[in-house]
Design an enzyme around this catalytic site. Structure first.
Site, PDB file in Angstrom:
ATOM      1  N   GLY A  10      28.330  31.976  44.171  1.00 17.41           N
ATOM      2  CA  GLY A  10      29.258  31.664  45.253  1.00 17.41           C
ATOM      3  C   GLY A  10      28.540  31.198  46.508  1.00 17.41           C
ATOM      4  O   GLY A  10      27.320  31.349  46.654  1.00 17.41           O
ATOM      5  N   ASP A  37      31.002  41.861  36.108  1.00 17.89           N
ATOM      6  CA  ASP A  37      32.169  40.987  36.030  1.00 17.89           C
ATOM      7  C   ASP A  37      33.355  41.751  36.616  1.00 17.89           C
ATOM      8  O   ASP A  37      33.837  42.714  36.021  1.00 17.89           O
ATOM      9  CB  ASP A  37      32.438  40.607  34.570  1.00 17.89           C
ATOM     10  CG  ASP A  37      33.599  39.635  34.415  1.00 17.89           C
ATOM     11  OD1 ASP A  37      34.312  39.387  35.408  1.00 17.89           O
ATOM     12  OD2 ASP A  37      33.802  39.138  33.296  1.00 17.89           O
ATOM     13  N   LEU A  38      33.803  41.331  37.792  1.00 22.89           N
ATOM     14  CA  LEU A  38      34.866  42.072  38.468  1.00 22.89           C
ATOM     15  C   LEU A  38      36.178  42.066  37.690  1.00 22.89           C
ATOM     16  O   LEU A  38      37.047  42.894  37.947  1.00 22.89           O
ATOM     17  CB  LEU A  38      35.095  41.504  39.877  1.00 22.89           C
ATOM     18  CG  LEU A  38      33.920  41.647  40.853  1.00 22.89           C
ATOM     19  CD1 LEU A  38      34.340  41.169  42.232  1.00 22.89           C
ATOM     20  CD2 LEU A  38      33.409  43.078  40.914  1.00 22.89           C
ATOM     21  N   TYR A 126      47.081  35.033  47.131  1.00 18.76           N
ATOM     22  CA  TYR A 126      45.665  35.225  47.455  1.00 18.76           C
ATOM     23  C   TYR A 126      45.501  36.144  48.668  1.00 18.76           C
ATOM     24  O   TYR A 126      44.731  37.108  48.640  1.00 18.76           O
ATOM     25  CB  TYR A 126      45.005  33.874  47.728  1.00 18.76           C
ATOM     26  CG  TYR A 126      43.629  33.976  48.328  1.00 18.76           C
ATOM     27  CD1 TYR A 126      42.544  34.414  47.566  1.00 18.76           C
ATOM     28  CD2 TYR A 126      43.402  33.643  49.667  1.00 18.76           C
ATOM     29  CE1 TYR A 126      41.278  34.512  48.129  1.00 18.76           C
ATOM     30  CE2 TYR A 126      42.143  33.743  50.228  1.00 18.76           C
ATOM     31  CZ  TYR A 126      41.088  34.180  49.449  1.00 18.76           C
ATOM     32  OH  TYR A 126      39.836  34.283  50.014  1.00 18.76           O
ATOM     33  N   LYS A 130      43.829  39.989  48.910  1.00 17.53           N
ATOM     34  CA  LYS A 130      42.709  40.340  49.794  1.00 17.53           C
ATOM     35  C   LYS A 130      43.072  41.517  50.695  1.00 17.53           C
ATOM     36  O   LYS A 130      42.221  42.364  50.996  1.00 17.53           O
ATOM     37  CB  LYS A 130      42.279  39.131  50.620  1.00 17.53           C
ATOM     38  CG  LYS A 130      41.697  37.984  49.807  1.00 17.53           C
ATOM     39  CD  LYS A 130      40.445  38.385  49.038  1.00 17.53           C
ATOM     40  CE  LYS A 130      39.222  38.455  49.933  1.00 17.53           C
ATOM     41  NZ  LYS A 130      37.979  38.726  49.152  1.00 17.53           N
ATOM     42  N   TRP A 151      37.795  29.331  56.295  1.00 14.52           N
ATOM     43  CA  TRP A 151      37.472  27.927  56.016  1.00 14.52           C
ATOM     44  C   TRP A 151      35.979  27.765  55.702  1.00 14.52           C
ATOM     45  O   TRP A 151      35.268  26.980  56.337  1.00 14.52           O
ATOM     46  CB  TRP A 151      37.875  27.047  57.202  1.00 14.52           C
ATOM     47  CG  TRP A 151      39.349  26.949  57.468  1.00 14.52           C
ATOM     48  CD1 TRP A 151      40.318  27.849  57.093  1.00 14.52           C
ATOM     49  CD2 TRP A 151      40.033  25.921  58.183  1.00 14.52           C
ATOM     50  NE1 TRP A 151      41.545  27.435  57.537  1.00 14.52           N
ATOM     51  CE2 TRP A 151      41.411  26.259  58.212  1.00 14.52           C
ATOM     52  CE3 TRP A 151      39.620  24.755  58.818  1.00 14.52           C
ATOM     53  CZ2 TRP A 151      42.374  25.464  58.828  1.00 14.52           C
ATOM     54  CZ3 TRP A 151      40.568  23.964  59.449  1.00 14.52           C
ATOM     55  CH2 TRP A 151      41.927  24.303  59.445  1.00 14.52           C
TER      56      TRP A 151
END
Length: 289
Positions: A10, A37-38, A126, A130, A151
């Site tokens: 990422g 691996d989440l 999303y 979060k 962003w």
């Protein structure tokens, strides 16, 4: 300090790898799939138990904002339940956690930059996933920092800057939304901010905003990318501003998601560059590659 970072590819993970060289007292370990691996319950706890770090930075996440509308279970699994599992496993080995979150936890109806204590009210899956992650981290590990950013762009992975430069290779014009306003933030700055906070010696526990200074629309963001690129002899295009209605997406976006980052800067003595500076750094690197 021994740090475990979830994820390897990422934008923030790769930025932590690069900026980590500036923090020689930090031993940074990156653990990603298939070991960690989440999406798979238990894998994060096993990795944390094996490495027994002082700090876990949960940089891995489900970030496909539009796809989350049709994959809510996956988004909530990775961004919500797995974040809680990472925090809990860190606490069990005596480690703190830094959890990355987003400006999309807000609904975008504000008229001034959002502060950490403003009410969250996400308008897409999303954002809701979060928020769930934030809540689980707070409950599972008192030694936590939750860092909301916005962003995100960088020389790595897929992001708006790279997309604009790619489109400009074969287009003279791009149509970009002009009625959504936020703070473009360089993942390299986020990485440096994370490591500065981690090594500050200050107690953890709290939520902070970390976003570049100033604000702009997506159209202004694109125009700045092309202005810098053009000056370097790179690809450029004309920007035609359009409304959100002219570019429909599966997930609604907040119209205004500017973050007030003064608390982080004051607490940790870290000056976050203005968005134009961070964009110029990324564009220079990409054009020179």
């Amino acid at each position: 300090m021994k740090i475990l970072v979830t994820g390897t590819d990422g934008q923030v993970a790769r930025s932590l790898r690069e900026r980590g060289a500036q923090f020689p007292d930090c031993e940074i370990n990156f653990v990603g799939r298939p070991e960690l691996d989440l999406a798979r319950p238990g894998s994060a706890a096993a990795a944390i138990e094996r490495l027994r770090p002082d700090l876990v930075v949960n940089a891995a996440a489900y970030t496909a904002v539009d796809l989350a509308e049709t994959e809510p279970e996956a988004a909530f699994r990775i961004n919500g339940d797995a974040a809680g599992e990472v925090a809990r496993a860190a606490h069990e080995v005596g480690a703190a956690i830094i959890q990355l979150s987003t400006d999309y936890v807000f609904d975008g109806t504000a008229t001034a930059p959002y502060r950490e204590d403003d009410k969250t009210a996400p308008i897409n899956v999303y954002g809701r996933s979060k928020v769930a992650g934030e809540e689980q981290v707070r409950s599972a590990n008192p030694e936590h920092l939750i860092i909301r950013t916005s962003w995100v762009h960088s020389p790595f992975g897929r992001n708006f800057v790279k997309t604009m430069l790619r489109l400009a290779e074969d287009r003279d014009e791009v149509r970009i939304v002009a009625d959504q306003v936020g703070c473009p933030t360089n993942a390299l700055d986020i990485a440096e901010g994370i490591l500065t906070a981690a090594t500050s010696g200050k107690g953890s526990g709290g939520t902070y905003h970390f976003a570049a200074g100033g604000q702009c629309s997506w159209a202004e963001f694109a125009a700045e990318i092309f202005a810098v690129s053009s000056g370097l002899g790179g690809p450029t295009a004309d920007v035609t501003p359009i409304s959100t209605a002219g570019f429909p997406t599966a997930a609604p976006r907040p119209r205004y998601s500017v973050l007030d980052s003064s608390r982080f800067q004051q607490e940790f003595g870290f000056v976050i560059p203005r968005w134009q500076e961070s964009v110029a750094e990324v564009v220079r690197r990409l054009v020179s590659e």
